[in-house]
Design a protein around this motif. Structure first.
Motif, PDB file in Angstrom:
ATOM      1  N   ASP A 158       0.837  -1.207   0.000  1.00 49.41           N
ATOM      2  CA  ASP A 158       0.000   0.000   0.000  1.00 49.41           C
ATOM      3  C   ASP A 158       0.870   1.254   0.000  1.00 49.41           C
ATOM      4  OD1 ASP A 158      -2.313  -1.496  -0.031  1.00 49.41           O
ATOM      5  OD2 ASP A 158      -2.620  -1.413   2.144  1.00 49.41           O
ATOM      6  N   ARG A 159       1.916   1.240   0.813  1.00 47.15           N
ATOM      7  CA  ARG A 159       2.789   2.417   0.901  1.00 47.15           C
ATOM      8  C   ARG A 159       3.494   2.693  -0.429  1.00 47.15           C
ATOM      9  NH1 ARG A 159       4.756   0.738   6.184  1.00 47.15           N
ATOM     10  NH2 ARG A 159       6.863   0.509   5.389  1.00 47.15           N
ATOM     11  N   MET A 160       3.814   1.634  -1.155  1.00 49.76           N
ATOM     12  CA  MET A 160       4.548   1.808  -2.408  1.00 49.76           C
ATOM     13  C   MET A 160       3.716   2.503  -3.494  1.00 49.76           C
ATOM     14  SD  MET A 160       6.644  -1.736  -2.962  1.00 49.76           S
ATOM     15  CE  MET A 160       7.929  -2.301  -1.836  1.00 49.76           C
ATOM     16  N   ARG A 161       2.399   2.370  -3.440  1.00 41.46           N
ATOM     17  CA  ARG A 161       1.610   2.824  -4.591  1.00 41.46           C
ATOM     18  C   ARG A 161       0.646   3.971  -4.317  1.00 41.46           C
ATOM     19  NH1 ARG A 161      -3.404   0.112  -5.110  1.00 41.46           N
ATOM     20  NH2 ARG A 161      -3.918  -1.000  -3.202  1.00 41.46           N
ATOM     21  N   VAL A 162       0.495   4.410  -3.053  1.00 46.27           N
ATOM     22  CA  VAL A 162      -0.493   5.449  -2.769  1.00 46.27           C
ATOM     23  C   VAL A 162       0.032   6.842  -3.108  1.00 46.27           C
ATOM     24  CG1 VAL A 162      -1.671   4.144  -0.970  1.00 46.27           C
ATOM     25  CG2 VAL A 162       0.247   5.636  -0.353  1.00 46.27           C
ATOM     26  N   GLY A 163      -0.908   7.798  -3.186  1.00 44.25           N
ATOM     27  CA  GLY A 163      -0.566   9.177  -3.493  1.00 44.25           C
ATOM     28  C   GLY A 163      -0.739  10.082  -2.291  1.00 44.25           C
ATOM     29  N   PRO A 164      -0.539  11.388  -2.474  1.00 43.00           N
ATOM     30  CA  PRO A 164      -0.614  12.363  -1.384  1.00 43.00           C
ATOM     31  C   PRO A 164      -1.938  12.312  -0.626  1.00 43.00           C
ATOM     32  CG  PRO A 164       0.203  13.385  -3.385  1.00 43.00           C
ATOM     33  CD  PRO A 164      -0.246  12.022  -3.761  1.00 43.00           C
ATOM     34  N   GLY A 165      -1.844  12.609   0.686  1.00 45.53           N
ATOM     35  CA  GLY A 165      -3.052  12.691   1.500  1.00 45.53           C
ATOM     36  C   GLY A 165      -3.395  11.419   2.240  1.00 45.53           C
ATOM     37  N   SER A 166      -2.821  10.273   1.835  1.00 42.86           N
ATOM     38  CA  SER A 166      -3.112   9.001   2.498  1.00 42.86           C
ATOM     39  C   SER A 166      -2.179   8.822   3.694  1.00 42.86           C
ATOM     40  CB  SER A 166      -2.918   7.848   1.510  1.00 42.86           C
ATOM     41  OG  SER A 166      -2.751   6.626   2.194  1.00 42.86           O
ATOM     42  N   LYS A 167      -2.662   8.130   4.708  1.00 45.40           N
ATOM     43  CA  LYS A 167      -1.819   7.860   5.885  1.00 45.40           C
ATOM     44  C   LYS A 167      -0.650   6.944   5.522  1.00 45.40           C
ATOM     45  CE  LYS A 167      -4.577   3.936   7.575  1.00 45.40           C
ATOM     46  NZ  LYS A 167      -3.643   2.884   7.174  1.00 45.40           N
ATOM     47  N   ASP A 168      -0.785   6.184   4.428  1.00 47.33           N
ATOM     48  CA  ASP A 168       0.287   5.280   3.995  1.00 47.33           C
ATOM     49  C   ASP A 168       1.332   5.974   3.132  1.00 47.33           C
ATOM     50  OD1 ASP A 168      -0.762   2.908   5.202  1.00 47.33           O
ATOM     51  OD2 ASP A 168      -2.254   2.782   3.608  1.00 47.33           O
ATOM     52  N   TYR A 169       1.028   7.197   2.706  1.00 44.36           N
ATOM     53  CA  TYR A 169       1.932   7.946   1.819  1.00 44.36           C
ATOM     54  C   TYR A 169       3.162   8.400   2.594  1.00 44.36           C
ATOM     55  CZ  TYR A 169       3.107  11.586  -1.702  1.00 44.36           C
ATOM     56  OH  TYR A 169       3.703  12.375  -2.662  1.00 44.36           O
ATOM     57  N   GLY A 170       4.332   8.184   2.012  1.00 41.42           N
ATOM     58  CA  GLY A 170       5.549   8.571   2.720  1.00 41.42           C
ATOM     59  C   GLY A 170       6.758   8.513   1.814  1.00 41.42           C
ATOM     60  N   ALA A 171       7.940   8.507   2.430  1.00 36.92           N
ATOM     61  CA  ALA A 171       9.186   8.527   1.672  1.00 36.92           C
ATOM     62  C   ALA A 171       9.304   7.313   0.745  1.00 36.92           C
ATOM     63  CB  ALA A 171      10.373   8.571   2.628  1.00 36.92           C
ATOM     64  N   LEU A 172       8.842   6.135   1.205  1.00 35.63           N
ATOM     65  CA  LEU A 172       8.904   4.934   0.365  1.00 35.63           C
ATOM     66  C   LEU A 172       8.022   5.088  -0.867  1.00 35.63           C
ATOM     67  CD1 LEU A 172       9.907   2.022  -0.085  1.00 35.63           C
ATOM     68  CD2 LEU A 172       7.932   1.231   1.246  1.00 35.63           C
ATOM     69  N   SER A 173       6.826   5.643  -0.700  1.00 31.99           N
ATOM     70  CA  SER A 173       5.915   5.865  -1.836  1.00 31.99           C
ATOM     71  C   SER A 173       6.612   6.685  -2.915  1.00 31.99           C
ATOM     72  CB  SER A 173       4.655   6.620  -1.396  1.00 31.99           C
ATOM     73  OG  SER A 173       4.181   6.188  -0.153  1.00 31.99           O
ATOM     74  N   LEU A 174       7.199   7.805  -2.489  1.00 31.55           N
ATOM     75  CA  LEU A 174       7.827   8.722  -3.438  1.00 31.55           C
ATOM     76  C   LEU A 174       9.064   8.105  -4.086  1.00 31.55           C
ATOM     77  CD1 LEU A 174       7.248  11.750  -1.148  1.00 31.55           C
ATOM     78  CD2 LEU A 174       6.557  11.728  -3.543  1.00 31.55           C
ATOM     79  N   ALA A 175       9.852   7.381  -3.297  1.00 32.50           N
ATOM     80  CA  ALA A 175      11.065   6.761  -3.841  1.00 32.50           C
ATOM     81  C   ALA A 175      10.715   5.709  -4.891  1.00 32.50           C
ATOM     82  CB  ALA A 175      11.885   6.131  -2.719  1.00 32.50           C
ATOM     83  N   VAL A 176       9.762   4.827  -4.564  1.00 27.64           N
ATOM     84  CA  VAL A 176       9.366   3.787  -5.513  1.00 27.64           C
ATOM     85  C   VAL A 176       8.784   4.418  -6.779  1.00 27.64           C
ATOM     86  CG1 VAL A 176       7.696   1.933  -5.928  1.00 27.64           C
ATOM     87  CG2 VAL A 176       9.042   1.942  -3.819  1.00 27.64           C
ATOM     88  N   GLN A 177       7.900   5.404  -6.606  1.00 30.82           N
ATOM     89  CA  GLN A 177       7.208   5.998  -7.752  1.00 30.82           C
ATOM     90  C   GLN A 177       8.117   6.874  -8.611  1.00 30.82           C
ATOM     91  OE1 GLN A 177       3.523   7.733  -6.171  1.00 30.82           O
ATOM     92  NE2 GLN A 177       3.284   5.902  -4.913  1.00 30.82           N
ATOM     93  N   TYR A 178       9.264   7.251  -8.083  1.00 26.30           N
ATOM     94  CA  TYR A 178      10.254   7.984  -8.880  1.00 26.30           C
ATOM     95  C   TYR A 178      10.923   7.053  -9.892  1.00 26.30           C
ATOM     96  CZ  TYR A 178      14.442  10.794  -9.909  1.00 26.30           C
ATOM     97  OH  TYR A 178      15.443  11.491 -10.539  1.00 26.30           O
ATOM     98  N   TYR A 179      11.088   5.798  -9.489  1.00 26.33           N
ATOM     99  CA  TYR A 179      11.799   4.844 -10.338  1.00 26.33           C
ATOM    100  C   TYR A 179      10.897   3.906 -11.147  1.00 26.33           C
ATOM    101  CZ  TYR A 179      16.022   6.088  -7.718  1.00 26.33           C
ATOM    102  OH  TYR A 179      17.074   6.773  -7.158  1.00 26.33           O
ATOM    103  N   ALA A 180       9.669   3.674 -10.663  1.00 27.20           N
ATOM    104  CA  ALA A 180       8.862   2.619 -11.282  1.00 27.20           C
ATOM    105  C   ALA A 180       7.361   2.878 -11.180  1.00 27.20           C
ATOM    106  CB  ALA A 180       9.188   1.279 -10.597  1.00 27.20           C
ATOM    107  N   LYS A 181       6.631   2.261 -12.086  1.00 26.18           N
ATOM    108  CA  LYS A 181       5.169   2.240 -12.003  1.00 26.18           C
ATOM    109  C   LYS A 181       4.790   1.073 -11.097  1.00 26.18           C
ATOM    110  CE  LYS A 181       1.061   1.547 -14.886  1.00 26.18           C
ATOM    111  NZ  LYS A 181       0.592   1.182 -16.251  1.00 26.18           N
ATOM    112  N   ALA A 182       4.044   1.371 -10.022  1.00 27.35           N
ATOM    113  CA  ALA A 182       3.697   0.345  -9.029  1.00 27.35           C
ATOM    114  C   ALA A 182       2.239  -0.084  -9.203  1.00 27.35           C
ATOM    115  CB  ALA A 182       3.911   0.891  -7.623  1.00 27.35           C
ATOM    116  N   GLU A 183       2.023  -1.399  -9.351  1.00 30.27           N
ATOM    117  CA  GLU A 183       0.665  -1.929  -9.543  1.00 30.27           C
ATOM    118  C   GLU A 183       0.426  -3.113  -8.610  1.00 30.27           C
ATOM    119  OE1 GLU A 183      -0.252  -1.946 -14.133  1.00 30.27           O
ATOM    120  OE2 GLU A 183       1.885  -2.358 -13.805  1.00 30.27           O
ATOM    121  N   LEU A 184      -0.719  -3.100  -7.946  1.00 31.33           N
ATOM    122  CA  LEU A 184      -1.097  -4.228  -7.090  1.00 31.33           C
ATOM    123  C   LEU A 184      -1.589  -5.380  -7.962  1.00 31.33           C
ATOM    124  CD1 LEU A 184      -1.557  -5.098  -4.063  1.00 31.33           C
ATOM    125  CD2 LEU A 184      -3.937  -4.451  -4.434  1.00 31.33           C
ATOM    126  N   VAL A 185      -1.033  -6.554  -7.764  1.00 26.15           N
ATOM    127  CA  VAL A 185      -1.419  -7.734  -8.542  1.00 26.15           C
ATOM    128  C   VAL A 185      -2.458  -8.566  -7.796  1.00 26.15           C
ATOM    129  CG1 VAL A 185      -0.579  -9.925  -9.491  1.00 26.15           C
ATOM    130  CG2 VAL A 185       0.790  -7.833  -9.738  1.00 26.15           C
TER     131      VAL A 185
END
Length: 289
Positions: A158-185
């Motif tokens: 959840d943290r890897m793929r969420v956007g701003p405003g979510s409680k799960d949004y954080g440094a990991l979200s931004l780092a992953v999304q800078y390098y890759a498109k994250a999709e829940l399978v």
């Protein structure tokens, strides 16, 4: 060798070898063939692919990968599992098992030796305690990898793929999304593993960008700002930056840059998008500090 996607066969192997699960390695063996099929499908494994598997365990996913891929290189940290892997993967001539710690393994050497330097695909049922260092190591490095499909703790997915405003949004979200498109399978409940973990799991696919979605003049500064803003989540972004011992900016300088972006000086880091952090980093970087 019997298909380890069948729980009965997995239990037989565990009993036969008297396997004791190593908590320090985060060992939870997957025993659901439907989830295994989903992982292979999501990872888009083809016969001309060379796949790196991190932590094959007793070889359950390795068997499925070997059926689909041209070659599988599996890196296993637990020496005690090597004889079991030799047994469960007997007959699969396209599998190479390497004993070692993935964080200390020369992955470029593996890519060059087994895939002529071409990009590999990565799959793994990752130990939860070490998920972030492994994923970020793969994303940040120059190792030729184009897709990473991994089982992780649901909360981390959840943290890897969420956007701003979510409680799960954080440094990991931004780092992953800078390098890759994250999709829940897929979401994977605890009863799909032996032994059962205490938390839910999820399979996430990370497709590396050929070109980054945002451009920052100083990538390192951008990530230092991101870390500072989430180290003190409850503080305003300006305070987080001003209080950070790793940054040379005052609260006033941060507030001025934030207001230049058309944002309130009282905004928190969790409200900013990746592109806004890149812009903030450019504005602060212009000070030449």
């Amino acid at each position: 060798m019997a298909n380890l996607g069948n729980p009965k066969n997995t239990i037989e192997i565990i009993q036969k070898h008297g396997i004791t699960f190593q908590k320090k390695f985060g060992q939870n063996f997957l025993i659901d063939s439907h989830v295994l099929d989903k992982i292979i499908e999501a990872a888009e494994i083809r016969k001309d692919d060379c796949v790196l598997e991190i932590g094959p365990g007793i070889g359950t996913m390795t068997q499925y990968l070997a059926e689909a891929a041209g070659h599988v290189v599996a890196v296993e940290i637990d020496k005690k599992l090597l004889p079991i892997l030799a047994e469960t993967l007997a007959g699969y001539e396209n599998v190479t098992v390497i004993q070692g710690d993935i964080l200390k393994t020369d992955l470029n050497a593996i890519v060059n030796r087994y895939n002529d330097g071409r990009p590999m695909k990565v799959t793994a049922n990752l130990p939860y305690y070490i998920t972030t260092p492994i994923v970020m190591g793969l994303l940040e490095s120059d190792i030729p990898v184009d897709m990473i499909t991994v089982m992780v703790q649901k909360e981390v997915a959840d943290r890897m793929r969420v956007g701003p405003g979510s409680k799960d949004y954080g440094a990991l979200s931004l780092a992953v999304q800078y390098y890759a498109k994250a999709e829940l399978v897929a979401n994977v409940p605890p009863n799909c593993f032996i032994p059962r973990p205490n938390v839910g799991s999820a399979v996430i696919r990370l497709t590396k960008y050929k070109e980054k979605p945002v451009k920052a003049d100083d990538e390192r500064l951008m990530f230092r700002l991101i870390r500072a803003s989430f180290n003190q989540r409850r503080k305003t972004l300006a305070n987080g930056i001003g209080n950070s011992s790793g940054l040379p900016f005052t609260r006033e300088q941060a507030a001025e840059a934030i207001e230049k972006m058309g944002l309130s000086a009282a905004v928190r880091g969790e409200a900013l998008t990746l592109s806004q952090f890149a812009r903030l980093s450019d504005l602060l970087g212009e000070r030449g500090l």
